[in-house]
Design a protein around this motif. Structure first.
Motif, mmCIF file in Angstrom:
data_model
loop_
_atom_site.group_PDB
_atom_site.id
_atom_site.type_symbol
_atom_site.label_atom_id
_atom_site.label_comp_id
_atom_site.label_asym_id
_atom_site.label_seq_id
_atom_site.Cartn_x
_atom_site.Cartn_y
_atom_site.Cartn_z
ATOM 1 N N LEU A 249 8.901 4.435 -17.198
ATOM 2 C CA LEU A 249 7.582 4.652 -16.586
ATOM 3 C C LEU A 249 7.346 3.666 -15.450
ATOM 4 C CD1 LEU A 249 5.085 5.417 -19.508
ATOM 5 C CD2 LEU A 249 6.138 7.014 -17.906
ATOM 6 N N VAL A 250 7.784 2.420 -15.625
ATOM 7 C CA VAL A 250 7.641 1.432 -14.554
ATOM 8 C C VAL A 250 8.381 1.907 -13.308
ATOM 9 C CG1 VAL A 250 8.263 -0.897 -13.808
ATOM 10 C CG2 VAL A 250 7.188 -0.539 -16.037
ATOM 11 N N LYS A 251 9.578 2.424 -13.473
ATOM 12 C CA LYS A 251 10.336 2.947 -12.333
ATOM 13 C C LYS A 251 9.573 4.082 -11.650
ATOM 14 C CE LYS A 251 14.181 0.617 -11.919
ATOM 15 N NZ LYS A 251 14.441 -0.143 -10.667
ATOM 16 N N ALA A 252 8.983 4.958 -12.442
ATOM 17 C CA ALA A 252 8.210 6.058 -11.879
ATOM 18 C C ALA A 252 6.960 5.550 -11.164
ATOM 19 C CB ALA A 252 7.824 7.034 -12.991
ATOM 20 N N MET A 253 6.313 4.537 -11.727
ATOM 21 C CA MET A 253 5.129 3.956 -11.090
ATOM 22 C C MET A 253 5.495 3.286 -9.773
ATOM 23 S SD MET A 253 3.350 2.482 -14.573
ATOM 24 C CE MET A 253 1.884 1.744 -13.859
ATOM 25 N N GLU A 254 6.670 2.664 -9.726
ATOM 26 C CA GLU A 254 7.139 2.066 -8.472
ATOM 27 C C GLU A 254 7.387 3.146 -7.420
ATOM 28 O OE1 GLU A 254 9.519 -1.891 -10.133
ATOM 29 O OE2 GLU A 254 10.601 -0.016 -9.831
ATOM 30 N N ALA A 255 7.937 4.282 -7.851
ATOM 31 C CA ALA A 255 8.192 5.376 -6.911
ATOM 32 C C ALA A 255 6.886 5.898 -6.318
ATOM 33 C CB ALA A 255 8.939 6.508 -7.614
ATOM 34 N N LEU A 256 5.816 5.858 -7.102
ATOM 35 C CA LEU A 256 4.498 6.267 -6.602
ATOM 36 C C LEU A 256 3.872 5.181 -5.742
ATOM 37 C CD1 LEU A 256 1.989 8.128 -6.602
ATOM 38 C CD2 LEU A 256 1.340 7.102 -8.791
ATOM 39 N N GLN A 257 3.975 3.946 -6.175
ATOM 40 C CA GLN A 257 3.337 2.836 -5.471
ATOM 41 C C GLN A 257 3.985 2.569 -4.115
ATOM 42 O OE1 GLN A 257 2.142 -0.526 -7.882
ATOM 43 N NE2 GLN A 257 2.939 -1.972 -6.381
ATOM 44 N N GLY A 258 5.306 2.764 -4.040
ATOM 45 C CA GLY A 258 6.038 2.453 -2.817
ATOM 46 C C GLY A 258 5.452 3.075 -1.562
ATOM 47 N N PRO A 259 5.268 4.389 -1.520
ATOM 48 C CA PRO A 259 4.737 5.000 -0.298
ATOM 49 C C PRO A 259 3.236 4.812 -0.101
ATOM 50 C CG PRO A 259 5.193 6.684 -1.935
ATOM 51 C CD PRO A 259 5.730 5.405 -2.490
ATOM 52 N N ILE A 260 2.534 4.344 -1.125
ATOM 53 C CA ILE A 260 1.076 4.175 -0.987
ATOM 54 C C ILE A 260 0.732 2.780 -0.472
ATOM 55 C CG2 ILE A 260 -1.135 4.156 -2.212
ATOM 56 C CD1 ILE A 260 0.044 6.130 -4.201
ATOM 57 N N THR A 261 1.164 1.755 -1.208
ATOM 58 C CA THR A 261 0.811 0.384 -0.818
ATOM 59 C C THR A 261 2.014 -0.540 -0.727
ATOM 60 O OG1 THR A 261 0.533 -0.445 -3.076
ATOM 61 C CG2 THR A 261 -1.376 0.613 -2.064
ATOM 62 N N ALA A 262 3.196 -0.060 -1.150
ATOM 63 C CA ALA A 262 4.338 -0.947 -1.360
ATOM 64 C C ALA A 262 3.920 -2.018 -2.374
ATOM 65 C CB ALA A 262 4.823 -1.557 -0.048
ATOM 66 N N ALA A 263 4.386 -3.234 -2.201
ATOM 67 C CA ALA A 263 4.062 -4.280 -3.167
ATOM 68 C C ALA A 263 2.626 -4.759 -2.996
ATOM 69 C CB ALA A 263 5.024 -5.453 -3.004
ATOM 70 N N VAL A 264 2.091 -5.320 -4.073
ATOM 71 C CA VAL A 264 0.819 -6.032 -3.992
ATOM 72 C C VAL A 264 0.986 -7.178 -2.984
ATOM 73 C CG1 VAL A 264 -0.717 -7.542 -5.328
ATOM 74 C CG2 VAL A 264 0.153 -5.414 -6.337
ATOM 75 N N PRO A 265 -0.056 -7.505 -2.199
ATOM 76 C CA PRO A 265 0.071 -8.594 -1.227
ATOM 77 C C PRO A 265 0.627 -9.873 -1.854
ATOM 78 C CG PRO A 265 -1.991 -7.445 -0.880
ATOM 79 C CD PRO A 265 -1.378 -6.863 -2.118
ATOM 80 N N ALA A 266 1.448 -10.577 -1.093
ATOM 81 C CA ALA A 266 2.096 -11.777 -1.612
ATOM 82 C C ALA A 266 1.083 -12.803 -2.101
ATOM 83 C CB ALA A 266 2.991 -12.385 -0.535
ATOM 84 N N LEU A 267 -0.037 -12.950 -1.392
ATOM 85 C CA LEU A 267 -1.047 -13.917 -1.814
ATOM 86 C C LEU A 267 -1.696 -13.512 -3.135
ATOM 87 C CD1 LEU A 267 -2.804 -14.862 1.543
ATOM 88 C CD2 LEU A 267 -1.223 -16.249 0.195
ATOM 89 N N SER A 268 -1.896 -12.224 -3.326
ATOM 90 C CA SER A 268 -2.447 -11.769 -4.602
ATOM 91 C C SER A 268 -1.470 -12.030 -5.736
ATOM 92 C CB SER A 268 -2.781 -10.275 -4.534
ATOM 93 O OG SER A 268 -3.834 -10.031 -3.631
ATOM 94 N N GLN A 269 -0.183 -11.933 -5.445
ATOM 95 C CA GLN A 269 0.807 -12.230 -6.467
ATOM 96 C C GLN A 269 0.829 -13.717 -6.812
ATOM 97 O OE1 GLN A 269 4.594 -10.122 -6.534
ATOM 98 N NE2 GLN A 269 3.982 -8.956 -4.721
ATOM 99 N N VAL A 270 0.634 -14.560 -5.815
ATOM 100 C CA VAL A 270 0.518 -16.004 -6.076
ATOM 101 C C VAL A 270 -0.695 -16.263 -6.969
ATOM 102 C CG1 VAL A 270 0.015 -18.244 -5.014
ATOM 103 C CG2 VAL A 270 1.694 -16.702 -3.965
ATOM 104 N N ALA A 271 -1.806 -15.598 -6.636
ATOM 105 C CA ALA A 271 -3.017 -15.756 -7.437
ATOM 106 C C ALA A 271 -2.804 -15.255 -8.862
ATOM 107 C CB ALA A 271 -4.175 -15.012 -6.781
ATOM 108 N N ALA A 272 -2.112 -14.123 -8.997
ATOM 109 C CA ALA A 272 -1.849 -13.566 -10.321
ATOM 110 C C ALA A 272 -1.002 -14.510 -11.161
ATOM 111 C CB ALA A 272 -1.153 -12.212 -10.190
ATOM 112 N N GLU A 273 0.016 -15.095 -10.545
ATOM 113 C CA GLU A 273 0.882 -16.015 -11.285
ATOM 114 C C GLU A 273 0.089 -17.195 -11.824
ATOM 115 O OE1 GLU A 273 4.757 -18.929 -10.555
ATOM 116 O OE2 GLU A 273 4.464 -17.179 -9.266
ATOM 117 N N ALA A 274 -0.783 -17.761 -10.971
ATOM 118 C CA ALA A 274 -1.585 -18.906 -11.403
ATOM 119 C C ALA A 274 -2.618 -18.496 -12.449
ATOM 120 C CB ALA A 274 -2.271 -19.545 -10.197
ATOM 121 N N ALA A 275 -3.244 -17.349 -12.253
ATOM 122 C CA ALA A 275 -4.307 -16.916 -13.162
ATOM 123 C C ALA A 275 -3.782 -16.641 -14.557
ATOM 124 C CB ALA A 275 -4.987 -15.674 -12.607
ATOM 125 N N PHE A 276 -2.722 -15.844 -14.652
ATOM 126 C CA PHE A 276 -2.250 -15.427 -15.973
ATOM 127 C C PHE A 276 -1.494 -16.532 -16.704
ATOM 128 C CE2 PHE A 276 -2.926 -11.222 -13.976
ATOM 129 C CZ PHE A 276 -3.819 -10.717 -14.917
#
Length: 387
Positions: A249-276
């Motif tokens: 399912l993750v692979k399928a979600m990536e296939a959907l996410q890729g053409p829409i937004t690609a990856a989450v912004p790098a700064l949001s990922q930095v924030a996510a790492e610190a938050a969680f």
């Protein structure tokens, strides 16, 4: 120009529409107390802000893999193992722009138009709106005080069951035996499940259990668990979330996410790492518990409302059916005449109720807003008695 048939029947979420209405009034110079959604008065954690500030100074912020940076996915898999008891690897984690993107993508890849999805009522409006966008057959079922096998046996066959634990708006925290009953029902019916655990840290009473921790065969069943930093870490605007799902399912979600937004912004990922990596947030929870008790106490002597004391979450869910079933009109009068915004129960599938987001602003403003709700209700009650 005509819009597509797919979107023509869609409407903005009632929750975001009311909040945007508040913003417009504030831009016009109006003072409005906004209980329509939950926006914390707490700042984002200091270490999150520090991590992002440091990242901004780096010369490069490259694209990451669509599903998120590899190191982040490993850390999130470790987080759900240590804190939630979910055994998962990095390939079973996808980083998203908050819970809504995770919801849309997981429901998209788990179903086809015409499939049945069960949503418990009252519900977060995004569950129904997302299912409508995907052309699903939505079955709304009143959520009982306790879920057991007898209740689950009354449910129709469905491709997907959506569970919100802790629950918005009631604040219910599902007990271990309830989740085990749901897992057994999913196996017996060959159904899949999306579990939204966005409020996992906002527990006042009881203990939060993850369905995927109790069902060790969660990947075989097809359970997707959604997490968000928005409420648990007072990071509403950071759009930091992720989902744990079977690798396919993750692979399928990536296939959907890729053409829409690609990856989450790098700064949001930095924030996510610190938050969680934060773990529990006792100061925030203590503050919210005190506010909860304050507001429930203010309503306790009011005869026309039944306000439950939630076990979790940033909302209060009040029954005003003895006063009126038209809570759309109640909310409209409240914002027009008193400049206080709430969410009518109709938006969450239950007429006769109101939802109050009680975590914004200072305590004095909170009290003024609650006083306004009581004043309107008393006025309507007096008018009804006079008639």
């Amino acid at each position: 120009m005509q819009v597509s048939k797919r979107i023509a029947a869609a409407r903005p979420l009632a929750t975001t529409a009311m909040h945007e209405r508040v913003d417009v009034l504030k831009l016009q110079g109006e003072e409005v107390i906004d209980f329509s959604i939950a926006i914390s008065h707490f700042p984002a954690p200091e270490h999150v802000r520090a991590a992002v500030a440091e990242a901004v100074q780096q010369p490069l912020l490259p694209y990451t893999a669509v599903g998120g940076a590899a190191a982040l996915r490993q850390k999130l898999a470790a987080k759900v193992g240590a804190e939630n008891g979910i055994t998962a690897g990095a390939a079973e984690v996808i980083v998203t722009n908050g819970a809504k993107q995770a919801l849309y993508q997981s429901l998209y890849v788990m179903s086809d138009p015409g499939d049945t999805v069960i949503v418990f009522r009252p519900h977060w409006p995004a569950y129904v709106a997302t299912a409508q966008l995907l052309g699903l057959n939505i079955v709304l079922v009143d959520q009982p005080a306790r879920i057991d096998a007898a209740f689950l046996d009354t449910l129709p066959r469905a491709k997907v069951l959506i569970v919100n634990n802790p629950h918005n708006p009631s604040g219910k925290v599902f007990a271990r035996d309830e989740l085990l009953a749901i897992a057994a029902w999913l196996r017996a019916r060959s159904a899949h499940c999306i579990v939204d655990e966005s409020y996992e840290k906002l527990i006042f009473e009881g203990r939060h259990h993850s369905l995927a921790a109790l069902a060790k065969d969660w990947a075989d069943i097809g359970v997707v668990t959604i997490f968000s930093a928005s409420q648990s870490y007072a990071m509403m605007g950071w759009r930091a979330g992720f989902a744990v799902a079977p690798a396919a399912l993750v692979k399928a979600m990536e296939a959907l996410q890729g053409p829409i937004t690609a990856a989450v912004p790098a700064l949001s990922q930095v924030a996510a790492e610190a938050a969680f990596a934060t773990g529990d947030v006792p100061e925030l929870v203590a503050d919210y518990r005190a506010r909860r008790d304050l507001v429930v106490g203010m309503f306790s002597a009011v005869p026309w409302i039944k306000m439950t004391r939630p076990d979790s979450g940033p909302y209060l869910w009040g029954d005003i059916s003895g006063l009126t079933m038209d809570t759309n009109a109640f909310a409209e009068t409240l914002i027009e005449q008193y400049r206080v915004a709430i969410m009518p129960g109709e938006a969450l599938g239950c007429a006769g109720f109101i939802r109050i987001g009680y975590i914004a602003d200072d305590v004095a403003t909170l009290k003024r807003g609650v006083d306004a709700i009581i004043a309107l209700g008393n006025k309507l009650a007096a008018a009804g008695q006079a008639a």
